[in-house]
Design a protein around this motif. Structure first.
Motif, PDB file in Angstrom:
ATOM      1  N   TYR A   1      33.280  48.874  66.363  1.00  0.00           N
ATOM      2  CA  TYR A   1      34.637  48.709  66.892  1.00  0.00           C
ATOM      3  C   TYR A   1      34.972  50.052  67.501  1.00  0.00           C
ATOM      4  O   TYR A   1      35.232  51.000  66.766  1.00  0.00           O
TER       5      TYR A   1
ATOM      6  N   THR B   1      33.764  53.348  65.771  1.00  0.00           N
ATOM      7  CA  THR B   1      33.413  53.084  64.368  1.00  0.00           C
ATOM      8  C   THR B   1      32.294  52.057  64.278  1.00  0.00           C
ATOM      9  O   THR B   1      32.393  50.978  64.860  1.00  0.00           O
TER      10      THR B   1
ATOM     11  N   ALA C   1      31.267  49.645  61.843  1.00  0.00           N
ATOM     12  CA  ALA C   1      31.664  49.018  60.579  1.00  0.00           C
ATOM     13  C   ALA C   1      30.421  48.606  59.802  1.00  0.00           C
ATOM     14  O   ALA C   1      30.371  48.674  58.581  1.00  0.00           O
TER      15      ALA C   1
ATOM     16  N   PRO D   1      32.553  50.590  48.165  1.00  0.00           N
ATOM     17  CA  PRO D   1      33.954  51.010  48.230  1.00  0.00           C
ATOM     18  C   PRO D   1      34.654  50.445  49.459  1.00  0.00           C
ATOM     19  O   PRO D   1      34.000  49.932  50.377  1.00  0.00           O
ATOM     20  N   SER D   2      35.966  50.567  49.472  1.00  0.00           N
ATOM     21  CA  SER D   2      36.768  50.081  50.585  1.00  0.00           C
ATOM     22  C   SER D   2      36.284  50.689  51.907  1.00  0.00           C
ATOM     23  O   SER D   2      36.006  51.880  51.981  1.00  0.00           O
ATOM     24  N   GLY D   3      36.134  49.842  52.914  1.00  0.00           N
ATOM     25  CA  GLY D   3      35.757  50.324  54.238  1.00  0.00           C
ATOM     26  C   GLY D   3      34.257  50.460  54.456  1.00  0.00           C
ATOM     27  O   GLY D   3      33.819  50.923  55.511  1.00  0.00           O
ATOM     28  N   CYS D   4      33.427  50.046  53.473  1.00  0.00           N
ATOM     29  CA  CYS D   4      31.978  50.247  53.626  1.00  0.00           C
ATOM     30  C   CYS D   4      31.325  49.171  54.492  1.00  0.00           C
ATOM     31  O   CYS D   4      30.145  49.246  54.793  1.00  0.00           O
ATOM     32  N   GLY D   5      32.097  48.135  54.866  1.00  0.00           N
ATOM     33  CA  GLY D   5      31.546  47.136  55.780  1.00  0.00           C
ATOM     34  C   GLY D   5      31.231  45.787  55.152  1.00  0.00           C
ATOM     35  O   GLY D   5      30.587  44.939  55.786  1.00  0.00           O
ATOM     36  N   LYS D   6      31.711  45.539  53.939  1.00  0.00           N
ATOM     37  CA  LYS D   6      31.389  44.280  53.245  1.00  0.00           C
ATOM     38  C   LYS D   6      31.925  43.069  54.004  1.00  0.00           C
ATOM     39  O   LYS D   6      31.193  42.123  54.290  1.00  0.00           O
ATOM     40  N   THR D   7      33.237  43.123  54.295  1.00  0.00           N
ATOM     41  CA  THR D   7      33.860  41.973  54.950  1.00  0.00           C
ATOM     42  C   THR D   7      33.283  41.752  56.339  1.00  0.00           C
ATOM     43  O   THR D   7      33.027  40.611  56.741  1.00  0.00           O
ATOM     44  N   THR D   8      33.047  42.827  57.059  1.00  0.00           N
ATOM     45  CA  THR D   8      32.470  42.685  58.395  1.00  0.00           C
ATOM     46  C   THR D   8      31.098  42.020  58.301  1.00  0.00           C
ATOM     47  O   THR D   8      30.772  41.132  59.095  1.00  0.00           O
TER      48      THR D   8
ATOM     49  N   GLU E   1      35.754  38.464  48.224  1.00  0.00           N
ATOM     50  CA  GLU E   1      36.695  38.913  47.189  1.00  0.00           C
ATOM     51  C   GLU E   1      37.582  37.779  46.701  1.00  0.00           C
ATOM     52  O   GLU E   1      38.815  37.914  46.686  1.00  0.00           O
TER      53      GLU E   1
END
Ligand code: ATP
Length: 356
Positions: free
Chosen positions: A19, A22, A24, A43-50, A166
């Motif tokens: 993006y 970045t 992701a 951790p938050s922002g590590c790219g799991k959801t992406t 999640e």
């Protein structure tokens, strides 16, 4: 005829998703087997959801490929990928009954197994242990029940792959523990290939066949929960998964074990699990020892520290120690005070980093 090895159910091959500046997801390669419960944790922002969105088809990779059963799915929209997705927020339609919500998951397709829509809905509500609640209003359900209905809806068309992002993050701790057991049971009953996203490392270890620990869009380590916990291959994994003591030191001698100078002390560290460049005298190492592997009162391979504080956890007490300005942690059933000697078996120490 030559028997060909079957393709993994799901494969990410050098996948990057940018993006702007970045990344992701950054050159991520993973492979998930048929029927496997595979968890992305980090951790938050590590790219799991992406990563999950790339698998589902809500996003396309900037480069690299996503394959289902060996077939590249570039350009295939989510509704044609044979995936069921459950999101963080319940996302049930409030104006529909529970039964209508589940039936909606069929997306006007015929239910699998030649049954009617109503029979399929009943079957799925049974599966998620909420039989007979077709007529209920989603608002009248608890958070955990709503997530089970969301799961029934995702499973309605009989997808090949279940993706869970999640799904328990809005629930309280006790409920999360119950629901994760149910999710695992449902997954095993259906034998469905599942990719699960969580930031909760304990949850990841509890439910998964294998876990990928992600950091900065890439996989730091992929392995069984036991591998990840007992044989972390990087400092990041050692520190992210569970409590750990990480020591930095310099190698004095190397034999079956390495003798490492840490502060004023010398500690023996096992080398069996180390897969990196061979370790030699003078190398700088980081190694870790779990708090439950630290033996209080041990007189070999030990150090002397003072008790800084303690947390009573019921079954055990987590004791924080000060060792010449370093923070250490020990788990014990004893109640400790003052100055203590703690040691460890070199086999319980794992090298996680090596520098010349
Ligand atoms: P969390 O646990 O907080 O949900 P995550 O591990 O799921 O985090 P992602 O949501 O995949 O992480 O985000 C990874 C990185 O990519 C973050 O830095 C995020 O800000 C960025 N990112 C994700 N989606 C977009 C987008 N649509 N536009 C710009 N940046 C994005």
């Amino acid at each position: 005829m030559i028997a060909l090895a079957s393709n993994p159910a799901l494969q990410l091959d050098g996948v990057t998703r940018r993006y702007g500046d970045t990344a992701a997801v950054d050159d991520l390669s993973l492979s998930v087997d048929e029927g496997e419960f595979f968890t992305l944790v980090g951790p938050s922002g590590c790219g799991k959801t992406t990563t999950l969105r790339l698998i589902a088809g809500f996003e396309e990779p900037t480069s690299g490929s996503v394959r289902f059963g060996g077939r590249d799915v570039a350009g295939v929209p989510p509704e044609n990928r044979d995936v069921g997705v459950v999101f963080q927020n319940y996302a049930l339609f409030p104006h529909m009954t529970v039964g209508e919500n589940v039936a909606y998951g069929l997306n006007f397709a015929d239910p699998p197994g030649g049954v009617s829509d109503d029979e399929r809905v009943a079957e799925l509500l049974e599966l998620v242990d909420l039989p007979g609640i077709q007529k209920r209003d989603p608002d009248s359900l608890s958070g955990g029940q709503r997530q089970r209905v969301a799961m029934a809806r995702a499973l309605a068309p009989g997808p090949e792959v279940l993706l869970l992002d999640e799904p328990m993050s809005a629930l309280d701790a006790k409920l999360r523990e119950q629901l994760r057991v149910q999710v695992r049971e449902i997954q095993q009953q259906l034998d469905i290939t599942t990719v699960y996203v969580t930031h909760d490392q304990e949850e990841a270890l509890a439910v998964s066949d294998r876990v990928a620990v992600l950091a900065d869009g890439t996989a730091e380590q992929v392995g069984t929960p036991r591998d990840i916990y007992h044989r972390p291959t990087s400092r990041f994994v050692a520190e992210f998964v569970g409590d750990n003591n990480v020591f930095d030191g310099q190698v004095r001698t190397v034999d079956d074990t390495a003798t490492v100078a840490v502060g004023d002390g010398e500690l023996s560290v096992g080398l069996e699990d180390w897969q990196g460049t061979p370790i030699s005298t003078g190398d700088r190492l980081a190694f870790c020892v779990r708090p439950e592997s630290m033996v209080v009162g041990s007189d070999s391979n030990c150090l002397t520290a003072t008790v800084a504080s303690a947390e009573f956890l019921g079954e055990q007490t987590r004791v924080y120690l000060d060792w010449a300005g370093r923070d250490l942690m020990v788990r014990t059933r004893e109640s400790l005070d003052g100055t203590v000697t703690v040691g460890f078996d070199p086999a319980d120490a794992h090298v996680v980093e090596r520098r010349d």
